[in-house]
Structures are given as C-alpha cells and as structure tokens.
Write an enzyme that holds these catalytic residues in place. Structure first.
Site, PDB file in Angstrom:
ATOM      1  N   LYS A  54      19.830  36.767   8.347  1.00 27.79           N
ATOM      2  CA  LYS A  54      19.498  35.980   9.537  1.00 27.79           C
ATOM      3  C   LYS A  54      20.792  35.428  10.109  1.00 27.79           C
ATOM      4  CE  LYS A  54      18.939  31.762  10.639  1.00 27.79           C
ATOM      5  NZ  LYS A  54      19.474  31.756  12.019  1.00 27.79           N
ATOM      6  N   GLU A  86      27.531  28.130   0.363  1.00 26.59           N
ATOM      7  CA  GLU A  86      28.911  27.928   0.834  1.00 26.59           C
ATOM      8  C   GLU A  86      28.807  26.888   1.941  1.00 26.59           C
ATOM      9  OE1 GLU A  86      31.471  29.104  -0.539  1.00 26.59           O
ATOM     10  OE2 GLU A  86      30.990  31.051  -1.424  1.00 26.59           O
ATOM     11  N   CYS A 144      35.402  26.354   7.561  1.00 25.51           N
ATOM     12  CA  CYS A 144      35.092  25.473   6.433  1.00 25.51           C
ATOM     13  C   CYS A 144      36.332  25.207   5.589  1.00 25.51           C
ATOM     14  CB  CYS A 144      33.976  26.066   5.595  1.00 25.51           C
ATOM     15  SG  CYS A 144      34.261  27.790   5.219  1.00 25.51           S
ATOM     16  N   GLU A 199      33.539  16.008   8.058  1.00 25.65           N
ATOM     17  CA  GLU A 199      33.952  17.307   8.556  1.00 25.65           C
ATOM     18  C   GLU A 199      33.730  17.343  10.078  1.00 25.65           C
ATOM     19  OE1 GLU A 199      31.580  20.853   7.680  1.00 25.65           O
ATOM     20  OE2 GLU A 199      33.462  21.834   7.152  1.00 25.65           O
TER      21      GLU A 199
END
Ligand code: NAP
Ligand code: MG
Length: 457
Positions: free
Chosen positions: A157, A232, A266, A359
């Site tokens: 997906k 992740e 990331c 983040e």
C-alpha cells in the site's frame, strides 16, 4: 455499485495535478488478499533457482526502466533528479541482492540422539507492506524483495500522495514474469487498506514505515492476531562534531545530512551538536554552506533540494519556526507555486524547544554546543528516537567510544551515510523494531520450522 474513490496526484513543485488514481476500499483489499493467499500456495513451491531467476528478471526490468521511474518520482514526490536516479538504482540493487536468497535460505542440521534434526526457513504467507511518501521506491523495495525471495506473496500500500513509482514496480514485476497475485500494488487510504492488513487474518505479517504514532497503533492492533511487525519509524538524529574534526568538511557536509530530500528523511541529522570550543568557528563555516544549497526545480540536474510534499506538510514544518524564532541563517527557496521551504538553521535553542525535541521532517536544523564527550552523549541520547547519527573526530578511540555510546541503529563516522543495501538498517528505542536490508533481513520474512527424523529401527 459505489462511486470510485479517486485521488488526484499532485506535483509538489508545481501544484499541478499529474493524474488520478483510484483508491481501493475494503472489498478491493479483501479481494487482493484472497489473490495473494491463493498465489502463496504456488509461489512458495516455485523451485529456488526459478524464483531466483524471476527476481533477477524483475531487477533487470527495473534497471531498464530507471530513467522512467526517476522521472515519475521527480514529478510525484519533488525529488531531485539525482536522488530519484539513485532511488531507482537502489530498488534494482535490493531486488538483485535478494534474488540470491532463494538458493541460499539454509536451515541447520543439529546433533541430537536417536535421529536427525533439521530446520527449515518457511515463508510466513501474505505480507502487507505500508509505505510512506518520503522514499516511495526504496522503502517498497526493501520489504518486497526479501519477502518475495523467501517465498511470501506481497501487497504494497503506497502512500496516498505518492503511488506512481510503486504502481510502476508492480507492472515491471508482471512484465518480468512474476506470476499474477504474487506482488500487488494497492493504492488506498492508510486507515482503510493499511488497517485491513492489520485486521485481515490471512495477512500474516505487516511491514510499516511511517510515523511513530501510527506505528504504535499498528503494533498494538497486531497483537490481536499475534501478527509479527517490522516497524521503521521516525528519528531526531545527532550530528556530533568534535573540536579535533576536519571542521571544514564537517560544516560543508552538514547541510546535506539534514536538507537532503528537503529534510523529509527519517535519518536526517536534524540536531547538530558542536564542541563548545569550536562552536563559533563551525557556525561561520556552516553559514555559506547552507546559503549555497541549490533549492529549485527538481528536474534540473544542478538542483540539490526540491519542495516539501504538500501544503499541509509545509504548514506543519513552518509551525516549528514561529515568528521570533531564533533563526541563525537560512538559505533560499523559489517563490510562486510549489510547496517550498528554505533550509533553515535555528540557534540558540532551548533543550525543551519542540524544534529541538520533535521530528520536523523538513529542512530545519538546530545547532547546540556541548562541553565534552559525556555531555555530547547525554544530549544525543536525550530523545525517544534512535535511528541514525554521525560522529566527526580524528581520534579513532573516541570515534569508537561515541559510536558505542549513541543509542541508535545506524551511525557513520566522518561521513553521513546511513543506507547500504548490503548492511542492516533500523532503529533503536521508538525509531523502530526489526532490521531491513543486509544479510539478515530474510529473518523478518521467514519462520523457523524444526523437524526431528527418528533413525530408530
Ligand atoms: P504516516 O502518516 O505514519 O503514514 C505512513 C503510511 O501509513 C502511509 O501509507 C499511510 O497512509 C499509512 N497509514 C496512516 N494511518 C494508518 C493506519 N491507521 N493504519 C495503517 N496505515 C496507516 O507517516 P507519513 O506522514 O506518511 O511519513 C512521515 C513519517 O514517517 C515520519 O515520522 C518519518 O520519520 C517516518 N519515516 C520513517 C522511516 C524509517 O525508515 N524509519 C522512513 C520513512 C519515513 P496514507 O498515505 O493514506 O496516509
Ligand atoms: Mg499520514
């Protein structure tokens, strides 16, 4: 018949609609799972050499289509053409690397009394892969390649915003001879298609890359079926610069370690930690490096940074730099259409400033001084994340001590590289669970079966 759920795919550098993609609903997802479940019975039995040959043919098809795949990613995700070419090449390399696995999925023979004991690395079944928008091609490939090599069937997906390269990878797999149903690409909404991977009993494994918030929900929901997950997730990685480092090189490379892919990485080294005695010298070297980052048309070969993925994401990034924020200096960005945001350096920042703790996933970096090695480690580890990081020093002993001391899965010394398809990648703490890439990624897509065979008369 219900109306098709259509999604307009937008070029983030121009805000123009490129194409329209139909999003799958629950019924389509269940149908795809049924196809994948049926295909699993035959794919797992394909002879190892034939599965290897098919994966090599898939890698060759990706290789031949690299320029096309790269152009799709430039248009759909605003990636620079240089990055997009690397990403298409990375997808090819990962598929080729794991094409060697079907013939090398060794079990073990373990000494026991009264017979022989052997282990088999059995595939798990249907694997659901949920991909974010920041690196659509590599992240899809890192999961689908080892999963297919181990004999699983896969449904990917893609993120709603960036389905185009994943759809193309699916076409290339079919063209290479991978049978129908073995690899399916199913564009759809996270809470619909992605969530169904979690709840459908015939999806036996979920690989999720994305935000820590959604990753936690997926992990919790997978408990209901004891469904294994690879996660992740996010990061807030430290780039630690000691006074004895090659300061010019550390400063010249630091912008690219955080502003690459417009900071939507990331592994972005979004906290620069500099030894106090060289803080001013470092900032003086960093300023021209940041101002020199070429931001603009991602299709231009010279461009180093493109736009953010969407208007909503740009608003989120901007919220970390409110009026009156301590902007030390910033680079440039085009005016006009496109979700542009200039490379931005914040200093000084308080250690509880959200820009320093959360983040941002955009081209914003904070720079803080540290006193000594212990202080550097304290600041680097004062986060729930633990994905990557860099250490700049000419002292080998310190490089090793600090590497062992930083709680993160992927570190580089005098370099900012995080990703090689031959080496393991993944996070400590809330940056993730499990490892992708490298020789051991197959462990995440196999389960060990032990068989004892009696030799008694
Ligand atoms: P996100 O909102 O978590 O979305 C990631 C993927 O999950 C998308 O495909 C999304 O679908 C889907 N999703 C959303 N809600 C879901 C649900 N309830 N159930 C199942 N699937 C769901 O993250 P994002 O905003 O796209 O990506 C940015 C984040 O990803 C950052 O935090 C970044 O650090 C992290 N990231 C980590 C890594 C890594 O390797 N560690 C790599 C890349 C990104 P939709 O497209 O429909 O939203
Ligand atoms: Mg999202």
């Amino acid at each position: 018949m219900t109306e098709p759920d259509l999604h307009e795919v937008v070029n983030p550098a121009t805000e123009e609609v490129i194409t329209t993609v139909e999003l799958a609903g629950l019924a389509e997802t269940d149908a795809a799972v049924a196809r994948a479940r049926a295909a699993f019975d035959t794919w797992r039995r394909v002879a190892p050499a034939d599965r290897a040959r098919l994966l090599r043919a898939f890698a060759a098809a990706v290789d031949a289509d690299r320029e096309h795949l790269a152009a799709l990613e430039v248009a759909n995700a605003g990636h620079t053409i240089g990055n997009a070419r690397w990403e298409a090449g990375n997808a090819r390399d990962v598929i080729e690397y794991y094409a060697a696995a079907p013939e090398r999925l060794f079990g073990r023979q373990i000494p026991v009394a009264g017979g022989i004991d052997v282990t088999f690395q059995e595939p798990i079944g249907v694997v659901g892969v949920i991909v974010p928008w920041n690196f659509p091609m590599p992240i899809a490939a890192w999961a689908l390649a080892p999963a297919l090599a181990a004999g699983n069937t896969v449904i990917v997906k893609p993120a709603e915003l960036t389905p185009l390269t994943a759809l193309r990878l699916g076409e290339l797999a079919l063209r290479a001879g991978i049978p129908e149903g073995v690899l399916q690409i199913l564009p759809g909404r996270g809470p619909v298609v992605g969530q169904r991977f979690v709840t459908h009993p015939d999806v036996r494994k979920v690989v999720f890359t994305g935000s820590t918030r959604v990753g936690k929900e997926i992990m919790a929901s997978c408990a209901a079926q004891v469904k294994p997950v690879t996660l992740e997730l996010g990061g807030k990685s430290a780039n630690i610069v000691f006074a004895d480092a090659d300061l010019a090189k550390a400063a010249a490379t630091a912008p690219y370690a955080v502003f690459d892919n417009a900071g939507q990485d990331c592994c972005a080294r979004s906290r620069i930690l500099v030894e106090a005695s060289v803080f001013e010298d470092f900032m003086a070297l960093l300023e021209p490096a940041v101002r020199g980052v070429r931001v603009g048309d991602p299709a231009d070969e010279k461009t180093e940074m493109g736009p953010l993925i969407s208007a909503a994401h740009r608003a989120r990034v901007s919220s970390y730099v409110p009026d009156g924020a301590a902007v030390a200096f910033r680079g440039s960005a085009p005016d006009g259409p496109g979700f542009w945001y200039p490379p931005t350096v914040l200093a000084p920042v308080r250690d509880d400033d959200p820009a320093f703790t959360e983040e941002i996933f955009g081209p914003v970096v904070t720079v803080v001084p540290f006193r000594d090695e212990q202080d550097a480690l304290r600041i680097a580890n004062a986060t729930e994340y633990g994905l990557s990081g860099s250490i700049w020093t000419r002292d080998v002993g310190r490089a090793l001590r600090v590497s062992r001391g930083v709680d993160a899965g992927n570190l580089s010394v005098n370099s900012h590289s995080s990703v090689r398809y031959t080496t393991p990648f993944g996070g400590f703490k809330q940056s993730g669970l499990g490892r992708e890439l490298g020789p051991d990624a197959l462990d995440a897509f196999t389960q060990t079966k032990n068989v004892f065979i009696s030799t008694e008369e």
